[in-house]
Structure formats: C-alpha cells, structure tokens
Design a protein around this motif. Structure first.
Motif, short mmCIF file in Angstrom:
data_model
loop_
_atom_site.label_atom_id
_atom_site.label_comp_id
_atom_site.label_asym_id
_atom_site.label_seq_id
_atom_site.Cartn_x
_atom_site.Cartn_y
_atom_site.Cartn_z
N TYR A 1 0.10 4.81 -1.64
CA TYR A 1 0.91 3.89 -2.43
C TYR A 1 1.09 4.33 -3.89
O TYR A 1 1.72 3.63 -4.68
CB TYR A 1 0.32 2.48 -2.40
CG TYR A 1 -1.07 2.33 -2.99
CD1 TYR A 1 -1.24 2.10 -4.35
CD2 TYR A 1 -2.20 2.38 -2.19
CE1 TYR A 1 -2.50 1.94 -4.90
CE2 TYR A 1 -3.46 2.23 -2.72
CZ TYR A 1 -3.61 2.01 -4.07
OH TYR A 1 -4.87 1.85 -4.62
N HIS B 1 3.30 -3.28 -8.49
CA HIS B 1 3.02 -2.88 -7.11
C HIS B 1 1.71 -2.12 -7.03
O HIS B 1 0.89 -2.35 -6.13
CB HIS B 1 4.17 -2.02 -6.58
CG HIS B 1 3.96 -1.54 -5.19
ND1 HIS B 1 3.51 -0.27 -4.89
CD2 HIS B 1 4.10 -2.17 -3.98
CE1 HIS B 1 3.40 -0.13 -3.58
NE2 HIS B 1 3.75 -1.27 -3.01
N MET C 1 -1.62 -3.38 -4.99
CA MET C 1 -2.19 -2.57 -3.90
C MET C 1 -3.65 -2.23 -4.17
O MET C 1 -4.47 -2.18 -3.24
CB MET C 1 -1.37 -1.31 -3.70
CG MET C 1 0.07 -1.57 -3.28
SD MET C 1 0.21 -2.23 -1.60
CE MET C 1 0.35 -0.72 -0.66
#
Length: 659
Positions: free
Chosen positions: A174, A193, A197
């Motif tokens: 990620y 994001h 994560m």
C-alpha cells in the motif's frame, strides 16, 4: 476520494468515534510526524493519528499542509553559496480545514487513558512517546507491540517493518513511495490512505499473532516484553543527563590525539599512506622489508581474497585483512601497535560525535536535548533477547576498565542535587550457566562466595579457591595472571570462542591457551556435558530451538545443516543463546520490578547489558540503592535460580565513578 470517508475532520465525528472505540477491549494506533527531529519521539511534531479496531479504521489529520491538487512539481535549485542543489518541494492547493492538535488529543484522551484498553502499535515506544508530549504524561498500560510479537514468533526474520509484514502475510503493497518518511511532501488523500492502512494492518497483524503466541508457548515471555515496554517508555521520556561541555572537550582532546598518533604511524612505517584504505595498509604491513613494508605474515584473507583463492588465483597483499583481529597477532610491531591505538581512539571519538552531531550535516544530528540523551532502546534488536539501542547507540559504551571507556562514561552525569545509582549483576552469564548445570566446582563456588574466574583459576593451578583469592588480594602476580587466563576460558565457554581469543585476552601464546582449555575440559567435565546436552535437545526438536529461563525461543535451523561451519556455528549459538537469553530475561524482569517500586522522583534512565543506572535526588539516593538491590536480588527474582545472584550498587556523581 473514498478515503475521505475514513478521515475525521470534525470534533463531533471524533467524539462519536471515541465512544465506539470505548466499546472494544483493544485498538491499534499509528502516528505520523514531521520536522527536523521527526525520528526523536520526545521532540517531533505529529500531524496525523490513525486508529483501528474490529470493523473500524480511521485517520485523523491535525496540521497536514497540502491539499490534493498539484500546483507545481518538486524540483531542485542550485545554491550559489554552496554549489549544491537544494530541493524545492512540490506545491499543492490548500488542505481541508482540520482540527487543532490540542483538540484532537483532548478528545482522544479518555480512550488512551482507559486502563482496561490495550493500546497496540508497530514499534510502540515511538508512537507512545510521540503522543505523550501532547498529554503531558504517558498513556497508562496495557500495551502491545506487533513488531515485538513478530520478533517473539521469529527472531531470525530480518525485515519486521509494518509494510514488510503486510506484504508477507496479506500480499498487499500500500505504499510504494515511502510516504511516512516525509508526510508533508505528499498530498492529503495519499497520506490519509497511508495512515489508515498503517492502523488497519497493525490491528490485523495483532489479531493474527494472538493464537500463534499461545500455540508456541510464548505467553509468559510476551507478558515480560509488554511489561518492559512500559519501562522503556519511562526511560525514553526521562532521558540520560550528560555533561555537554566535557563532551566537547573530549572531542577536541581525542581529535588532537589522533593527529599525534597518525604522525607516529608514519614515522614508524617510514612512509605516509591512507590510514582508511585497507589495501594501502596491507601493502605497508605485509610487503617485504626490501620493498618498504614491515614484512609481517598475513593470516586472514578478505572476502575478496577468499574468492580469488577459491578460483585458483594468487593473492596479493591487498587481498589480506587488516582488521583488529589480524593486527593483534602482530601487536609487538611498532606500526601495528600505533594502528591499533589509532583504531581505538577513532572508534571512541565516534561516541561523543554521535551524541553531539556534526553541525550542518542532517545525517548526523545532535542527539542532546535540554542536556539529556533520549536513546531508543530496542526490544527486538537482537536474536538473543538483549536490547539493542539507536539514535544514539548507548549499548556499545566502552568497557569501564579502560582509560577512554571511563572518559566516555564520565560524560553521563547527575545534575546538581541528584545522584546516579549504578548497579550491575555479578558475572550474570556464569551464574546462569551454573544454575542450568546445578553441580560441579562452578556451581559450588557461587554458593561458597568464590567468584567464577577465581574458581576456574584455582582449579587450573590446583590450589584451594579461598587460598587463591587471598593470594590475588595480596598481589601475587602468578595468581593474577592465572585469573586472566580463567577469564578468557570462561568467556570461551559462554561465547564459543577459540584458543586465539583466549590467548589474546590472557596475553599468552595460542599453544598455552590450547593447553589450558584442555585442562579446563578435564577439570570441569560437567560444563561440557551440559553444552553437549543443549545441542542434543535443540537438534531433537522440529524445528530446532532452545528455550531460555523464562520461555523465550531461539530458533536454530542451521544446527541441522550438512555444512560443518554453519552447523558448528549454530551449535555455539544454541549454548550462547540459552545463557545470554536467560540473562536478558533476568535483567528485563529486574527492570520491571524496579520500575514498579520507584517513586516519581526516582527514575531508571539506562540499561546497558547487565547494568542499570538510576537518577535520584541526593537525599533519596540511599533509598534508591535499596530499591535497586531488592529489584535485582529479591526473592521474586532469586527464586528463579539455584545459585545466588549478586549485585554491586554504587552511588556516584558520574557513571564512570561506579567502577
């Protein structure tokens, strides 16, 4: 973008979130930091927090500078004064309105300070200390750290970073841009994001590791590590006070000394050469005297030299090593003697320089803040269970029985009105060895108050241990020399060293070292039978492993190798890991016991191998010494061993005064 749904910007949403998290027994969290000291948790500035638990994961920004629209790309511009190219960061549009850090941490405080909630992070000491400054205190236990759990499950795994584990277990990548290294350089949604994560997968890893810890019988050692994590938090926040002026003076003195030694080397060699170029050093040392060299016999090829030899090529002087082990074999040579001195002083100069930093060099920042060093003691940094240390490394502080070692320790000082209380375990690794064996002269010696080096030396000389100790005390040179031999042999027993190392430590020939080691094997057969049994038990398990005193596993798959070198190395590690790992268990347990007993005014500030350093008000130093002694030697820890523990406790102004 979808991630915006998981980004919390409003106080009302955050309050609601906290209520939902309060219904769960545990949660993971991660913090993003920026600024020149982003890696120093007592000094950095946070601008994102992310949280996760069953069914929930969110990211909370509070000071991210960028929006999502790129206005101009990152570039570089030449600096006319330095001639170097300075980076110019990318420019984005304005970010969405965010809460202030004070508001975020105020709303989150009930969650973090709920004593029945398990707070989980990946490298938890960093995240917990980074948040503590916003509350003015550390969030209370309970704690858990997924990187420590992974280490307990597989201490041999090299890559234990969060993203490495996510790739390994979930096949998810990620973050291809290393966003966390410089969050302020990236757009808002990308960082959101990334933070989301981080928390989500920390939670998933923690859930995954629970059953594995239980199934491998690691519950007790997990509890030990999670308890000692709390001790490290207190140590990290308190820091170790240092004498910065003395440190600067030491740098000046040692730098001048290096210049003098360098001149001595050139005079002894009759030529100048690059002291930092191994090939040039090898030529000076190993070339024949007729060619201007010292004519010394090289003994150890470099890695490149080994490859040349394997391919059948003839080796040149530059193909031989000039490391300390190689040079010590020729320590009577004038050039070698000075080269060893130069290497020692250079190495020791690195200590104060690593604390003070080098002005203008961002890769070598100053690590002293308000007169203190806040080092990062790493639980998972070794395979045996001992701490490692970084930024700066205080675990490699020089031995106190050398002049320069004392000078380095002398830099750690109690402030006015305070004292340092310093304590270390007496011969803890040999204590552990005697405990496991449970019989023989080493075991009896501890029960009779005979230190293990004297017990070994007395046996080698064939005299009564008490008589031997009396003769050492009276200055008998023969006994003193024998004790040094015994010290080398005991080192070899624990670490699996050979006669070369014993000879070097005892200042005797390799032939004599071999003879004494053979005598030791006959006089102490129970030690060697024990070592054989450790290897046998380790080899019998699938996969092979040993367990320490408190249940820590050390996995040694190479003990089944068909390669003799690899197998023998693993056999040595099996014995060493059992002893060192058990010693690590004991010092960690002592730290926990001590931290639980200390009043607020007295703080544990350092743990270096088997030594603890406590900072106490001057009028409470004696009280602190009693608490330290009880923590290290009390019934709660002594009951684990069949031989008596001992500890030398001193009250001093400088660390160097303790020995």
């Amino acid at each position: 973008m979808p991630i915006r749904n998981s980004v919390i910007l409003e106080p009302d949403r955050l309050h609601t979130l906290v209520e939902r998290f309060m219904e769960r027994p545990a949660f993971s969290f991660d913090i993003e930091t920026f600024g020149p000291n982003r890696n120093v948790p007592t000094q950095n500035v946070a601008n994102w927090m992310s949280l996760a638990t069953d069914g929930i994961a969110v990211a909370i920004p509070f000071g991210h500078p960028n929006g999502d629209v790129l206005l101009s790309k990152a570039t570089k511009k030449k600096n006319k004064s330095t001639g170097k190219f300075d980076p110019i960061p990318a420019v984005y549009d304005d970010p969405p309105e965010q809460m202030l850090p004070s508001e975020v941490f105020s709303i989150l405080k009930p969650l973090f300070f709920a004593e029945d909630k398990i707070k989980i992070a990946h490298n938890a000491t960093f995240d917990l200390i980074s948040t503590a400054k916003y509350w003015g205190e550390i969030a209370p236990p309970q704690y858990s750290d997924t990187i420590v759990l992974q280490w307990l499950l597989d201490e041999n795994m090299k890559q234990k970073g969060l993203k490495d584990l996510v790739k390994r277990y979930y096949k998810v990548d990620y973050d291809t841009e290393n966003v966390g290294k410089c969050v302020e350089a990236h757009p808002f949604s990308k960082v959101g994001h990334y933070a989301f994560m981080d928390a989500k997968y920390t939670w998933l890893l923690w859930k995954k590791f629970q059953k594995r810890i239980h199934d491998q019988g690691l519950v007790n050692v997990r509890r030990l590590e999670e308890d000692v994590l709390g001790v490290l938090l207190d140590m990290g926040i308190t820091g170790a006070p240092v004498d910065q002026l003395a440190m600067q003076e030491l740098v000046r003195d040692m730098s001048a000394r290096l210049v003098d030694i360098e001149a001595d080397i050139y005079r002894a060699a009759g030529q100048q050469f690059n002291l930092n170029a191994p090939a040039q050093k090898a030529g000076v040392l190993y070339a024949p005297k007729k060619d201007g060299g010292q004519g010394l016999r090289p003994t150890k090829p470099t890695d490149g030299g080994k490859k040349k030899r394997e391919s059948g090529q003839e080796l040149e002087w530059k193909d031989y090593s000039t490391d300390a082990d190689s040079l010590e074999k020729h320590e009577n040579n004038a050039v070698v003697k000075k080269l060893l001195e130069y290497a020692e002083v250079s190495k020791l100069l690195d200590y104060p320089l690593s604390y003070l930093g080098i002005e203008g060099d961002p890769k070598k920042p100053c690590r002293i803040f308000d007169g203190r060093i806040h080092a990062d003691f790493v639980q998972y940094g070794t395979v045996t269970g001992r701490f490692s240390c970084r930024e700066p490394n205080l675990q490699n502080i020089p031995r106190p029985d050398t002049e320069l070692g004392k000078r380095i320790r002398g830099l750690f000082v109690a402030p006015a009105g305070y004292k340092l209380v310093v304590a270390d375990y007496g011969q803890i690794e040999l204590v552990v060895l005697a405990h496991f064996i449970g019989r023989g002269d080493l075991y009896k010696g501890f029960h009779n108050g005979v230190d293990p080096h004297s017990a070994t030396a007395a046996a080698l000389m064939g005299v009564d241990p008490q008589e031997f100790m009396a003769r050492v005390k009276s200055g008998d040179r023969t006994c003193i020399d024998f004790r040094q031999v015994a010290k080398g042999i005991n080192f070899a027993v624990v670490y699996g060293a050979g006669p070369d190392k014993v000879a070097s430590m005892a200042k005797i020939s390799v032939k004599e070292a071999k003879r004494f080691m053979e005598m030791h094997q006959k006089l102490f057969p129970e030690i060697y039978r024990f070592k054989e049994e450790v290897v046998r038990v380790c080899r019998s398990r699938r996969p092979p492993y040993i367990r320490t005193l408190l249940g820590r596993k050390r996995r040694l798959p190479l003990i089944l190798s068909q390669n003799n070198g690899l197998r023998m190395g693993a056999e040595r590690q099996a014995v060493n890991s059992l002893i060192q790992g058990s010693a690590a268990d004991l010092i960690k347990l002592a730290m926990i016991r001590l931290n639980n007993s200390l009043p607020d005014e007295i703080r544990l500030i350092l743990s270096v191998h088997d030594e603890l350093v406590v900072l106490a008000p001057e009028d409470r130093a004696e009280e602190a010494a009693c608490l330290v002694k009880e923590a290290m030697l009390g019934e709660g820890i002594q009951k684990l061993l069949r031989v008596p523990l001992s500890s030398d406790v001193k009250i001093v102004d400088r660390w160097s005064e303790a020995k």
